[in-house]
Design a protein around this motif. Sequence first.
Motif: not given
Lengths: 283, 287
Positions: A109, A157-158, A90, A152, A97, A161
């Motif tokens: 992360f 970061r999303v 999400i 960005r 961040l 995964n």
Amino acid sequence: MSTLATSAARAGRIELADVAIRLGQGEAAFDVVESVRLAIPARQFVCLLGPSGCGKSTLLGALAGHLAPSRGRVSLDGETVAGPDPERGIVFQQHTLLPWKRVIENVAFGPKMRGLPKAERLARARAFLALVGLEDFAERYPDELSGGMQQRVEIARVLINEPRVLLMDEPFGALDAQTRLMMQEMLLDLWTRLPTTVLFVTHDIDEALFLGDRVLVMSSRPGRILEDIPLGFPRPRGRDLVTDPAFIDLKRRCLGLLRPRDGKPPLPRLSPLGLPGAGAGAA
Amino acid sequence: MSSAAIDAAVPALAAPSAPGHRRLAHRPGLPLRRLALRAGALGLGLLGWHLAASHRLDLGLVTFRNVPAPLDVARALSALVQSPKLGAHIGASLGRVLGGFLVALAAGVGLGLAIGRSRTARDLLLPPLEVLRPIPAVAWIPLAILMFPSSELSMVFITFTGALFPILLNTVHGAEGVSPRLVASARSLGARRWAILREVVIPSAAQSIVTGAAIGMGTAWFCLVTAEMISGQYGIGYFTWEAYTLQNYDDIVVGMLLIGLLGMGSSALVRAAGRLAMPWTRAGIRS
Ligand SMILES: Nc1ncnc2c1ncn2[C@@H]1O[C@H](COP(=O)(O)OP(=O)(O)OP(=O)(O)O)[C@@H](O)[C@H]1O
Ligand SMILES: [Mg+2]
């Protein structure tokens, strides 16, 4: 970029079966959305439009697993959603961040939470930073970047995964018009390369029509889906699409659907997930 | 696989936003004028003290008749500096303050995080702590002597009581203030309970914890005289208290000044350690 798209065959089918969501405590509780029925096939790009306060963020919160529906079932590829999971990434309007981590560590992360060794996760994070064009900013802290760059990083970061679903809540809503257009193109490009279903909330009709395979328009609270509009525009899409007569027709239709019904005062802008301003409780 | 769009978009994206981003700004030193102002203020204070003491100023409510003048104090100080006892006094006090402070740091941070993040912990822990909080260090002396086998330990305990509450309360405040949005998004990225604590809660409370620790360090020194009333031999607080009982007025002020300086210095050290541990708060970064 074939290393990044490891599981092209993975699904990402969303189903909402007669979902209602209540917010608030005791007497003051009310249905924010009621009887939402919706099926989104894997890899579709769906945009969600609706008047302010109609429950778009709430719906996204339920898909992310931060809010539990009071009735009905939310599921991904047939499995009931029972809590937050990296499979359902999400992105919010204001970045989340971690200010104490450098950009590269922020992106790494998710892999860190999965227990990936440091060297591996940093290499992977570097690849995803490159994907959003920020490899030169790896060692910065988030507060040193501009708003567009922060978003960005948030997206990288999303995506690291490899989520089956990407939930976006007005992700470009706080950016200036020019940055916003570039971010839209970047997102479309990423989406064609990475297999993921996208549910994208926006207030900007142009943005919804430009990005989506399909636009859903919600009614004011309690939110329900008023219209489900398929968008047949071919991809890749160029900017001249917005002057296409078919585009303008659809825009007029959406405007009509979103026009406020007279007599109803606008709803307060609270937030179900403790977004800016709301002082929600502890974890 | 065509990445034309992204290749086109990326430099274009980077360019317009580049001037907008904030570089690490160097923390500028104090300008000369302000340094001079500060030194001047100290000098003025000294001068006032000197005039009041040497003229044996008597204002009715407060009198300077028995207050030693700065020069007498300086003489007493230099005598103490030359005596071998100074090292022993400072060493003994440092050990007690440091011991009490470190235990208070561990307890205050641990309890504070629990109280700040868990309602059950808050209900269990906060009421007794609120009862203990207003009790002054001096009131603990008899119990401390009864509770601990050695007077050394009871002194450490007294400085501990001084340092604990500032650290505890600031940690609670920091832990409560963690943004629920950061917690929600960390959970969506796969963080579980302990990871949330380690990666989100503690770093975001760190600023408050350091503030609490710096204040706690100060209050530990604040309680030193009280603690060292128990002592039989060494310690700056003991030295000050003994000077009073022996009516050695010059030494009282020497002791007071030493405690003030040591307290200030160790608080500054705590802050510096905090800055080292939190590189993201350095520079001109808005939080
Ligand atoms: N924590 C809360 N407690 C009570 N009511 C809330 C809370 N959060 C949101 N609401 C209400 O729930 C409704 C839906 O909120 P939501 O944020 O989902 O709307 P939205 O469609 O995302 O609105 P916007 O377009 O303004 O972002 C709103 O009317 C809001 O006032
Ligand atoms: Mg919203």
